[in-house]
Scaffold this motif. Structure first.
Motif, PDB file in Angstrom:
ATOM      1  N   ASP A 187       0.863  -1.183   0.000  1.00 28.01           N
ATOM      2  CA  ASP A 187       0.000   0.000   0.000  1.00 28.01           C
ATOM      3  C   ASP A 187       0.900   1.234   0.000  1.00 28.01           C
ATOM      4  OD1 ASP A 187      -3.092   0.724   0.884  1.00 28.01           O
ATOM      5  OD2 ASP A 187      -1.610   2.205   1.565  1.00 28.01           O
ATOM      6  N   VAL A 188       0.688   2.103  -0.973  1.00 23.53           N
ATOM      7  CA  VAL A 188       1.561   3.268  -1.116  1.00 23.53           C
ATOM      8  C   VAL A 188       0.720   4.540  -1.097  1.00 23.53           C
ATOM      9  CG1 VAL A 188       3.584   4.171  -2.313  1.00 23.53           C
ATOM     10  CG2 VAL A 188       2.835   1.815  -2.746  1.00 23.53           C
ATOM     11  N   THR A 189       1.097   5.446  -0.203  1.00 21.15           N
ATOM     12  CA  THR A 189       0.395   6.717  -0.095  1.00 21.15           C
ATOM     13  C   THR A 189       1.420   7.771   0.312  1.00 21.15           C
ATOM     14  OG1 THR A 189      -1.515   7.790   0.938  1.00 21.15           O
ATOM     15  CG2 THR A 189      -0.212   6.352   2.331  1.00 21.15           C
ATOM     16  N   GLY A 190       0.968   9.006   0.540  1.00 17.18           N
ATOM     17  CA  GLY A 190       1.910  10.047   0.944  1.00 17.18           C
ATOM     18  C   GLY A 190       2.746  10.579  -0.200  1.00 17.18           C
ATOM     19  N   PHE A 191       2.171  10.572  -1.412  1.00 21.23           N
ATOM     20  CA  PHE A 191       2.895  11.106  -2.573  1.00 21.23           C
ATOM     21  C   PHE A 191       2.791  12.632  -2.618  1.00 21.23           C
ATOM     22  CE2 PHE A 191       1.666   6.846  -4.083  1.00 21.23           C
ATOM     23  CZ  PHE A 191       2.852   6.395  -4.623  1.00 21.23           C
TER      24      PHE A 191
ATOM     25  N   SER B 189      -2.510  13.694  -8.218  1.00 24.57           N
ATOM     26  CA  SER B 189      -2.461  14.688  -7.141  1.00 24.57           C
ATOM     27  C   SER B 189      -1.790  14.081  -5.906  1.00 24.57           C
ATOM     28  CB  SER B 189      -3.877  15.144  -6.791  1.00 24.57           C
ATOM     29  OG  SER B 189      -4.501  14.161  -5.978  1.00 24.57           O
ATOM     30  N   ASP B 190      -1.776  14.851  -4.836  1.00 22.49           N
ATOM     31  CA  ASP B 190      -1.204  14.323  -3.591  1.00 22.49           C
ATOM     32  C   ASP B 190      -2.174  13.359  -2.890  1.00 22.49           C
ATOM     33  OD1 ASP B 190      -3.102  16.112  -2.759  1.00 22.49           O
ATOM     34  OD2 ASP B 190      -1.738  17.383  -1.593  1.00 22.49           O
ATOM     35  N   ALA B 191      -3.338  13.152  -3.496  1.00 23.51           N
ATOM     36  CA  ALA B 191      -4.275  12.167  -2.946  1.00 23.51           C
ATOM     37  C   ALA B 191      -4.087  10.791  -3.582  1.00 23.51           C
ATOM     38  CB  ALA B 191      -5.715  12.646  -3.166  1.00 23.51           C
ATOM     39  N   LEU B 192      -3.057  10.652  -4.396  1.00 25.13           N
ATOM     40  CA  LEU B 192      -2.814   9.361  -5.064  1.00 25.13           C
ATOM     41  C   LEU B 192      -2.647   8.234  -4.044  1.00 25.13           C
ATOM     42  CD1 LEU B 192      -2.089   7.667  -7.615  1.00 25.13           C
ATOM     43  CD2 LEU B 192       0.281   8.373  -7.263  1.00 25.13           C
ATOM     44  N   HIS B 193      -3.297   7.125  -4.333  1.00 23.77           N
ATOM     45  CA  HIS B 193      -3.167   5.923  -3.515  1.00 23.77           C
ATOM     46  C   HIS B 193      -2.948   4.758  -4.462  1.00 23.77           C
ATOM     47  CE1 HIS B 193      -5.298   2.613  -1.000  1.00 23.77           C
ATOM     48  NE2 HIS B 193      -4.015   2.669  -0.688  1.00 23.77           N
ATOM     49  N   VAL B 194      -1.859   4.032  -4.254  1.00 22.76           N
ATOM     50  CA  VAL B 194      -1.487   2.923  -5.132  1.00 22.76           C
ATOM     51  C   VAL B 194      -1.425   1.644  -4.304  1.00 22.76           C
ATOM     52  CG1 VAL B 194       0.355   1.980  -6.594  1.00 22.76           C
ATOM     53  CG2 VAL B 194      -0.152   4.430  -6.668  1.00 22.76           C
ATOM     54  N   VAL B 195      -1.968   0.566  -4.836  1.00 21.23           N
ATOM     55  CA  VAL B 195      -1.811  -0.747  -4.213  1.00 21.23           C
ATOM     56  C   VAL B 195      -1.184  -1.681  -5.242  1.00 21.23           C
ATOM     57  CG1 VAL B 195      -2.928  -2.678  -3.047  1.00 21.23           C
ATOM     58  CG2 VAL B 195      -3.861  -0.367  -2.784  1.00 21.23           C
ATOM     59  N   GLU B 196       0.011  -2.170  -4.910  1.00 17.96           N
ATOM     60  CA  GLU B 196       0.729  -3.079  -5.811  1.00 17.96           C
ATOM     61  C   GLU B 196       0.602  -4.504  -5.295  1.00 17.96           C
ATOM     62  OE1 GLU B 196       4.364  -0.862  -4.686  1.00 17.96           O
ATOM     63  OE2 GLU B 196       4.877  -1.153  -6.802  1.00 17.96           O
ATOM     64  N   ARG B 197       0.531  -5.434  -6.217  1.00 22.28           N
ATOM     65  CA  ARG B 197       0.479  -6.860  -5.858  1.00 22.28           C
ATOM     66  C   ARG B 197       1.588  -7.592  -6.613  1.00 22.28           C
ATOM     67  NH1 ARG B 197      -4.465  -7.791  -3.321  1.00 22.28           N
ATOM     68  NH2 ARG B 197      -4.257 -10.029  -3.585  1.00 22.28           N
ATOM     69  N   TYR B 198       2.517  -8.146  -5.854  1.00 24.76           N
ATOM     70  CA  TYR B 198       3.647  -8.892  -6.417  1.00 24.76           C
ATOM     71  C   TYR B 198       3.482 -10.370  -6.094  1.00 24.76           C
ATOM     72  CZ  TYR B 198       6.165  -4.354  -6.409  1.00 24.76           C
ATOM     73  OH  TYR B 198       6.559  -3.052  -6.596  1.00 24.76           O
ATOM     74  N   GLN B 199       3.519 -11.215  -7.105  1.00 25.62           N
ATOM     75  CA  GLN B 199       3.440 -12.651  -6.849  1.00 25.62           C
ATOM     76  C   GLN B 199       4.489 -13.374  -7.692  1.00 25.62           C
ATOM     77  OE1 GLN B 199      -0.291 -14.588  -7.752  1.00 25.62           O
ATOM     78  NE2 GLN B 199       0.215 -16.375  -6.509  1.00 25.62           N
ATOM     79  N   ARG B 200       5.399 -14.072  -7.021  1.00 27.46           N
ATOM     80  CA  ARG B 200       6.403 -14.852  -7.760  1.00 27.46           C
ATOM     81  C   ARG B 200       5.733 -16.144  -8.202  1.00 27.46           C
ATOM     82  NH1 ARG B 200      12.849 -15.759  -6.367  1.00 27.46           N
ATOM     83  NH2 ARG B 200      13.320 -16.833  -8.320  1.00 27.46           N
ATOM     84  N   VAL B 201       5.240 -16.155  -9.407  1.00 28.84           N
ATOM     85  CA  VAL B 201       4.434 -17.287  -9.871  1.00 28.84           C
ATOM     86  C   VAL B 201       5.283 -18.448 -10.349  1.00 28.84           C
ATOM     87  CG1 VAL B 201       2.371 -15.945 -10.424  1.00 28.84           C
ATOM     88  CG2 VAL B 201       4.188 -16.187 -12.144  1.00 28.84           C
ATOM     89  N   ASP B 202       6.509 -18.173 -10.777  1.00 29.12           N
ATOM     90  CA  ASP B 202       7.452 -19.254 -11.061  1.00 29.12           C
ATOM     91  C   ASP B 202       8.859 -18.731 -10.813  1.00 29.12           C
ATOM     92  OD1 ASP B 202       8.350 -17.932 -13.370  1.00 29.12           O
ATOM     93  OD2 ASP B 202       6.924 -18.990 -14.653  1.00 29.12           O
ATOM     94  N   TYR B 203       9.850 -19.553 -11.117  1.00 26.83           N
ATOM     95  CA  TYR B 203      11.215 -19.206 -10.720  1.00 26.83           C
ATOM     96  C   TYR B 203      11.661 -17.855 -11.267  1.00 26.83           C
ATOM     97  CZ  TYR B 203      16.213 -19.566  -9.935  1.00 26.83           C
ATOM     98  OH  TYR B 203      17.497 -19.323  -9.525  1.00 26.83           O
ATOM     99  N   ASP B 204      11.292 -17.556 -12.513  1.00 24.78           N
ATOM    100  CA  ASP B 204      11.823 -16.327 -13.104  1.00 24.78           C
ATOM    101  C   ASP B 204      10.775 -15.267 -13.398  1.00 24.78           C
ATOM    102  OD1 ASP B 204      10.658 -17.592 -15.233  1.00 24.78           O
ATOM    103  OD2 ASP B 204      12.542 -18.099 -16.232  1.00 24.78           O
TER     104      ASP B 204
END
Lengths: 130, 266
Positions: free
Chosen positions: B169-173, B188-203
């Motif tokens: 969860d990323v905020t405070g931009f 704007s400074d109200a930007l809210h970003v949610v990133e999802r990282y999933q290592r689905v295979d080795y590479d």
């Protein structure tokens, strides 16, 4: 729906791969191919630059400056500093000219004296269309 | 392709998949994302190391031609933003903050054509970006966003695990970066970003991004799914962006003669 069309064009035109807008400085509609002798290589971040002495049909020599990829990207594409492109090499460069009309261009591909080709910069339009 | 050719092709692909090492796990059983990665999907890999190199490194990720792009969905900007976007585009994106070596924010940092080192510990996931030497230290031990955030280019990140997926969860931009999901994408400074990282295979780490900003967008949205590719044998190098940045000087020259670069009226 002109606004929607415009917006779609904005969002589709520019993958976020560039350090800056190609289109700000260079004209993707002005490709140029020049053959010359390398006079200087500036292996510097954020972008490499190199210079060619280009001789025209009347024997007059003009210096051209070219921009290229960051050195870190060149290395990962197989370049070696002071090996791949050296002062004195005769090369042919495909590039796009600067908007300001100076002897400045953004290089895309270099053809070495032996015919080997190597990428030196991004495609036109990177980071903002033409 | 005839059956005679198809069967060896299928066998070859499945054998390649079988030879791939499993996803490494940490001591506490989480997928370990530690390593050096290149973001931006197939196009990003092709751009960063060359199309032929990308094809050799990841035959499964047929490298797309980087450059003119295409296929992106329009972001749901509020009407008042559209003239500002048009003005920036008419100026051929000369105002792009990245051209002045400013940190490019999230999620744009992920798709820059230089690698990312991920260091995963029990309580934190640390991202080290070659691009402009950015870093993010992302707590995953339950810490919340601090209550004294100063708005910043990269924002403030906190993470947690949902199964095998790292959710950040990323905020405070601040409002000084461009989103980089395409063109002059203001926020704007109200930007809210949610990133999802999933290592689905080795590479491969899949990368999905949710964006909301009630000051500039009519609704929240997800950017096109992307992925990071493992770069074995790679190392981070210095990318000092200011020392020889000739673009800034040339931009200033161009700005003195706008006719050289401003787009003709459409």
């Amino acid at each position: 729906m002109r606004g929607s069309f415009f917006l779609a064009a904005v969002l589709a035109a520019a993958p976020a791969f560039a350090h800056h807008s190609f289109a700000a400085e260079y004209d993707g509609d002005k490709p140029i191919t020049l053959k010359g002798v390398v006079s200087k290589v500036e292996w510097e971040n954020p972008h490499m630059h190199f210079y060619l002495d280009v001789t025209d049909e009347k024997g007059k020599v003009e210096e051209w400056k070219f921009e290229g990829f960051p050195p870190n990207m060149l290395v990962r594409q197989g370049w070696r500093r002071d090996v791949t492109l050296k002062v004195g090499d005769t090369v042919t460069v495909f590039a796009w000219r600067a908007r300001n009309g100076m002897n400045l261009a953004h290089s895309r591909e270099i053809t070495m004296a032996d015919g080997k080709k190597i990428l030196s910069g991004p495609p036109a339009g990177t980071g903002g269309g033409n | 392709m005839s059956l005679k050719h198809l069967i060896p092709a299928i066998l070859s692909v499945s054998m390649a998949a079988a030879q791939k090492p499993p996803v490494p796990k940490t001591a506490d059983g989480k997928p370990d994302m530690s390593g050096i990665w290149q973001g931006g999907g197939a196009a990003g890999l092709a751009f960063a190391i060359g199309a032929d190199n990308a094809k050799a490194a990841r035959p499964d990720a047929a490298p797309a031609q980087a450059g003119r792009g295409g296929g992106a969905q329009p972001a749901p900007y509020q009407d008042w933003v559209l003239p500002k976007l048009k003005e920036l585009r008419d100026r051929r994106l000369i105002d792009d903050p990245s051209g002045r070596c400013l940190l490019v924010g999230v999620p744009r940092i992920t798709s820059m054509p230089l690698p990312i080192k991920i260091v995963q510990t029990k309580d934190e996931v640390i991202f080290l970006y070659e691009t402009f030497h950015a870093f993010r230290v992302i707590p995953t031990d339950g810490r919340k966003h601090p209550d004294d955030i100063d708005p910043s280019f990269m924002g403030d990140s906190v993470g947690h695990w949902e199964g095998d997926t790292l959710v950040v969860d990323v905020t405070g931009f601040n409002d000084k970066t461009w989103l980089g999901v395409g063109g002059a994408s203001l926020h704007s400074d109200a930007l809210h970003v949610v990133e999802r990282y999933q290592r689905v295979d080795y590479d491969t780490i899949t990368y999905n991004v949710f964006i909301e900003d009630p000051k500039v967008f009519t609704k929240s949205f997800n950017t096109a799914p992307s992925f990071l590719s493992l770069r074995p044998g790679e190392r981070l190098r210095e990318y000092e962006c200011i020392a020889d940045n000739q673009d800034i000087r040339r931009f200033e020259e161009l700005l003195k003669t706008p006719a050289l670069f401003v787009r003709p009226p459409q």
